[in-house]
Design a protein around this motif. Structure first.
Motif, PDB file in Angstrom:
ATOM      1  N   VAL A  37       0.840  -1.196   0.000  1.00  0.00           N
ATOM      2  CA  VAL A  37       0.000   0.000   0.000  1.00  0.00           C
ATOM      3  C   VAL A  37       0.880   1.253   0.000  1.00  0.00           C
ATOM      4  O   VAL A  37       0.623   2.210  -0.744  1.00  0.00           O
ATOM      5  CB  VAL A  37      -0.965   0.011   1.209  1.00  0.00           C
ATOM      6  N   ALA A  38       1.935   1.250   0.800  1.00  0.00           N
ATOM      7  CA  ALA A  38       2.845   2.402   0.859  1.00  0.00           C
ATOM      8  C   ALA A  38       3.495   2.644  -0.497  1.00  0.00           C
ATOM      9  O   ALA A  38       3.602   3.787  -0.951  1.00  0.00           O
ATOM     10  CB  ALA A  38       3.906   2.176   1.933  1.00  0.00           C
ATOM     11  N   LYS A  39       3.939   1.589  -1.142  1.00  0.00           N
ATOM     12  CA  LYS A  39       4.583   1.723  -2.455  1.00  0.00           C
ATOM     13  C   LYS A  39       3.580   2.230  -3.493  1.00  0.00           C
ATOM     14  O   LYS A  39       3.889   3.125  -4.287  1.00  0.00           O
ATOM     15  CB  LYS A  39       5.181   0.375  -2.890  1.00  0.00           C
ATOM     16  N   ALA A  40       2.363   1.669  -3.478  1.00  0.00           N
ATOM     17  CA  ALA A  40       1.326   2.091  -4.425  1.00  0.00           C
ATOM     18  C   ALA A  40       0.973   3.562  -4.216  1.00  0.00           C
ATOM     19  O   ALA A  40       0.826   4.320  -5.182  1.00  0.00           O
ATOM     20  CB  ALA A  40       0.083   1.224  -4.272  1.00  0.00           C
ATOM     21  N   ALA A  41       0.863   3.983  -2.953  1.00  0.00           N
ATOM     22  CA  ALA A  41       0.545   5.382  -2.659  1.00  0.00           C
ATOM     23  C   ALA A  41       1.662   6.301  -3.144  1.00  0.00           C
ATOM     24  O   ALA A  41       1.399   7.360  -3.724  1.00  0.00           O
ATOM     25  CB  ALA A  41       0.303   5.565  -1.161  1.00  0.00           C
ATOM     26  N   SER A  42       2.904   5.894  -2.930  1.00  0.00           N
ATOM     27  CA  SER A  42       4.044   6.698  -3.381  1.00  0.00           C
ATOM     28  C   SER A  42       4.045   6.841  -4.896  1.00  0.00           C
ATOM     29  O   SER A  42       4.265   7.928  -5.431  1.00  0.00           O
ATOM     30  CB  SER A  42       5.359   6.073  -2.910  1.00  0.00           C
ATOM     31  N   ILE A  43       3.791   5.746  -5.589  1.00  0.00           N
ATOM     32  CA  ILE A  43       3.754   5.769  -7.053  1.00  0.00           C
ATOM     33  C   ILE A  43       2.615   6.662  -7.538  1.00  0.00           C
ATOM     34  O   ILE A  43       2.790   7.456  -8.465  1.00  0.00           O
ATOM     35  CB  ILE A  43       3.638   4.341  -7.619  1.00  0.00           C
ATOM     36  N   PHE A  44       1.458   6.552  -6.890  1.00  0.00           N
ATOM     37  CA  PHE A  44       0.316   7.378  -7.264  1.00  0.00           C
ATOM     38  C   PHE A  44       0.646   8.858  -7.091  1.00  0.00           C
ATOM     39  O   PHE A  44       0.370   9.690  -7.964  1.00  0.00           O
ATOM     40  CB  PHE A  44      -0.914   6.997  -6.422  1.00  0.00           C
ATOM     41  N   ILE A  45       1.277   9.198  -5.979  1.00  0.00           N
ATOM     42  CA  ILE A  45       1.655  10.594  -5.718  1.00  0.00           C
ATOM     43  C   ILE A  45       2.641  11.091  -6.770  1.00  0.00           C
ATOM     44  O   ILE A  45       2.519  12.210  -7.275  1.00  0.00           O
ATOM     45  CB  ILE A  45       2.231  10.744  -4.294  1.00  0.00           C
TER      46      ILE A  45
END
Length: 125
Positions: A37-45
């Protein structure tokens, strides 16, 4: 720019808090899922930031604004986030204005108090 790839990740404590607040009581999340989730959120940002930056550059600006982020959300077709984002942006602007008004009021009150003190001191002489 970030020196290391890890510098682009969101802090684990923040991600964990957001996840816990989003889940019903009694539901836990594994370490791997939290990392995903942290990686996905970072990529989205990063994706939103890149898109908003492109929009700002088209407007011949170097600073990304809230409007650029909203346009970026529209451009990448995440329309379900538009209304909550617009509300959050309005709430942010409102709170910033309230803080500014409170600071201005405090400064004016301090100035008024100093003027009264000065008058009192002059009268005492």
């Amino acid at each position: 720019m970030a020196e290391r790839l890890e510098d682009l990740n969101l802090p684990n404590a923040v991600v964990t808090r957001i996840i816990k607040e989003s889940l019903p009581d009694g539901v836990n999340i594994g370490k791997e899922a939290r990392a995903a989730v942290a990686k996905a959120a970072s990529i989205f940002i990063l994706y939103i930031t890149s898109t908003a930056n492109t929009i700002a550059k088209k407007g011949k600006r170097k600073t990304i604004s809230g409007t650029d982020v909203i346009q970026a959300i529209e451009e990448i077709e995440f329309d379900q986030f538009l209304e909550p984002l617009q509300e959050a942006l309005e709430n942010f602007k409102k709170s910033q204005k309230e803080k500014k008004d409170a600071t201005t009021k405090r400064k004016q009150q301090k100035k008024d108090d100093e003027e009264v003190e000065e008058i009192v001191c002059e009268d005492a002489e």
